[in-house]
Motif scaffolding. Structure first.
Motif, PDB file in Angstrom:
ATOM      1  N   CYS A 188      -8.669  -1.970   2.378  1.00 10.88           N
ATOM      2  CA  CYS A 188      -7.356  -1.869   1.741  1.00 10.88           C
ATOM      3  C   CYS A 188      -6.291  -2.575   2.586  1.00 10.88           C
ATOM      4  N   VAL A 189      -6.289  -2.313   3.875  1.00 16.82           N
ATOM      5  CA  VAL A 189      -5.323  -2.963   4.766  1.00 16.82           C
ATOM      6  C   VAL A 189      -5.535  -4.471   4.748  1.00 16.82           C
ATOM      7  N   GLU A 190      -6.774  -4.909   4.861  1.00 20.08           N
ATOM      8  CA  GLU A 190      -7.069  -6.346   4.884  1.00 20.08           C
ATOM      9  C   GLU A 190      -6.687  -7.028   3.575  1.00 20.08           C
ATOM     10  N   GLU A 191      -6.831  -6.334   2.454  1.00 25.05           N
ATOM     11  CA  GLU A 191      -6.412  -6.906   1.170  1.00 25.05           C
ATOM     12  C   GLU A 191      -4.901  -7.128   1.139  1.00 25.05           C
ATOM     13  N   HIS A 192      -4.165  -6.217   1.743  1.00 24.77           N
ATOM     14  CA  HIS A 192      -2.709  -6.394   1.827  1.00 24.77           C
ATOM     15  C   HIS A 192      -2.368  -7.501   2.827  1.00 24.77           C
ATOM     16  N   TYR A 193      -3.076  -7.521   3.941  1.00 29.92           N
ATOM     17  CA  TYR A 193      -2.850  -8.585   4.927  1.00 29.92           C
ATOM     18  C   TYR A 193      -3.106  -9.963   4.313  1.00 29.92           C
ATOM     19  N   ALA A 194      -4.136 -10.061   3.465  1.00 28.60           N
ATOM     20  CA  ALA A 194      -4.498 -11.350   2.862  1.00 28.60           C
ATOM     21  C   ALA A 194      -3.383 -11.886   1.965  1.00 28.60           C
ATOM     22  N   ALA A 195      -2.508 -11.013   1.505  1.00 28.03           N
ATOM     23  CA  ALA A 195      -1.396 -11.422   0.651  1.00 28.03           C
ATOM     24  C   ALA A 195      -0.185 -11.863   1.467  1.00 28.03           C
ATOM     25  N   MET A 196      -0.276 -11.740   2.792  1.00 27.37           N
ATOM     26  CA  MET A 196       0.874 -12.052   3.645  1.00 27.37           C
ATOM     27  C   MET A 196       0.695 -13.396   4.345  1.00 27.37           C
ATOM     28  N   ASP A 197       1.826 -14.042   4.587  1.00 30.81           N
ATOM     29  CA  ASP A 197       1.866 -15.292   5.339  1.00 30.81           C
ATOM     30  C   ASP A 197       2.407 -14.953   6.726  1.00 30.81           C
ATOM     31  N   TRP A 198       1.539 -14.951   7.708  1.00 26.89           N
ATOM     32  CA  TRP A 198       1.924 -14.508   9.050  1.00 26.89           C
ATOM     33  C   TRP A 198       2.851 -15.490   9.760  1.00 26.89           C
ATOM     34  N   SER A 199       3.062 -16.663   9.178  1.00 29.64           N
ATOM     35  CA  SER A 199       4.019 -17.622   9.751  1.00 29.64           C
ATOM     36  C   SER A 199       5.379 -17.504   9.057  1.00 29.64           C
TER      37      SER A 199
ATOM     38  N   LEU B 136      -5.423   7.437   8.088  1.00 27.31           N
ATOM     39  CA  LEU B 136      -4.582   7.816   6.949  1.00 27.31           C
ATOM     40  C   LEU B 136      -5.431   7.925   5.684  1.00 27.31           C
ATOM     41  N   TYR B 137      -4.864   8.523   4.667  1.00 25.06           N
ATOM     42  CA  TYR B 137      -5.514   8.539   3.357  1.00 25.06           C
ATOM     43  C   TYR B 137      -5.314   7.181   2.700  1.00 25.06           C
ATOM     44  N   LEU B 138      -6.241   6.799   1.863  1.00 22.71           N
ATOM     45  CA  LEU B 138      -6.167   5.527   1.159  1.00 22.71           C
ATOM     46  C   LEU B 138      -4.865   5.411   0.363  1.00 22.71           C
ATOM     47  N   GLY B 139      -4.481   6.472  -0.304  1.00 24.74           N
ATOM     48  CA  GLY B 139      -3.231   6.465  -1.077  1.00 24.74           C
ATOM     49  C   GLY B 139      -2.007   6.253  -0.205  1.00 24.74           C
ATOM     50  N   GLN B 140      -2.024   6.808   0.996  1.00 26.47           N
ATOM     51  CA  GLN B 140      -0.902   6.623   1.919  1.00 26.47           C
ATOM     52  C   GLN B 140      -0.783   5.158   2.337  1.00 26.47           C
ATOM     53  N   ILE B 141      -1.920   4.528   2.601  1.00 28.70           N
ATOM     54  CA  ILE B 141      -1.915   3.116   2.991  1.00 28.70           C
ATOM     55  C   ILE B 141      -1.322   2.273   1.862  1.00 28.70           C
TER      56      ILE B 141
ATOM     57  N   TYR C  69       4.174  13.628   7.843  1.00 29.76           N
ATOM     58  CA  TYR C  69       2.779  14.086   7.865  1.00 29.76           C
ATOM     59  C   TYR C  69       2.044  13.653   9.135  1.00 29.76           C
ATOM     60  N   LEU C  70       2.645  12.773   9.923  1.00 31.69           N
ATOM     61  CA  LEU C  70       2.019  12.341  11.178  1.00 31.69           C
ATOM     62  C   LEU C  70       2.486  13.213  12.335  1.00 31.69           C
TER      63      LEU C  70
END
Length: 97
Positions: free
Chosen positions: A51-62, A19-24, A82-83
């Motif tokens: 970018c994905v990992e930065e968003h993941y880091a803000a999440m609590d997976w529990s 994907l494009y960075l903006g789409q993510i 678009y996909l």
């Protein structure tokens, strides 16, 4: 207990490389996830993965609420025009695994 497996998180991150960075950024913004301002525990290669990992880091997976946001992000991706159907099927396969 983590509600979203590391395998699914990894698979979605790798899917996002296409994907494009903006789409993510738009996908995560739409489900209410802002990127973490803290550094990544494990650096990754590439702007899209980061970018994905930065968003993941803000999440609590529990957290059920954060797990729901992640699943909403996947749903949102699957609804995008678009996909290609092939790309959508690839993401569905990642989710099935």
């Amino acid at each position: 207990m983590e509600y979203i497996s590391p395998a699914l998180r990894y698979g979605f991150r790798e899917f996002c490389v296409g994907l494009y960075l903006g789409q993510i950024k738009d996908i995560f913004r739409a489900v209410g996830v802002k990127p973490s301002n803290e550094g990544l525990a494990m650096p990754v290669n590439g702007a899209r993965r980061t970018c994905v990992e930065e968003h993941y880091a803000a999440m609590d997976w529990s957290s059920k609420a954060d797990a729901r946001k992640f699943l909403q992000a996947i749903s949102l991706v699957l609804s995008q025009t678009y996909l290609t159907e092939e790309a959508k099927e690839h993401l569905r396969e990642i989710c099935r695994r």
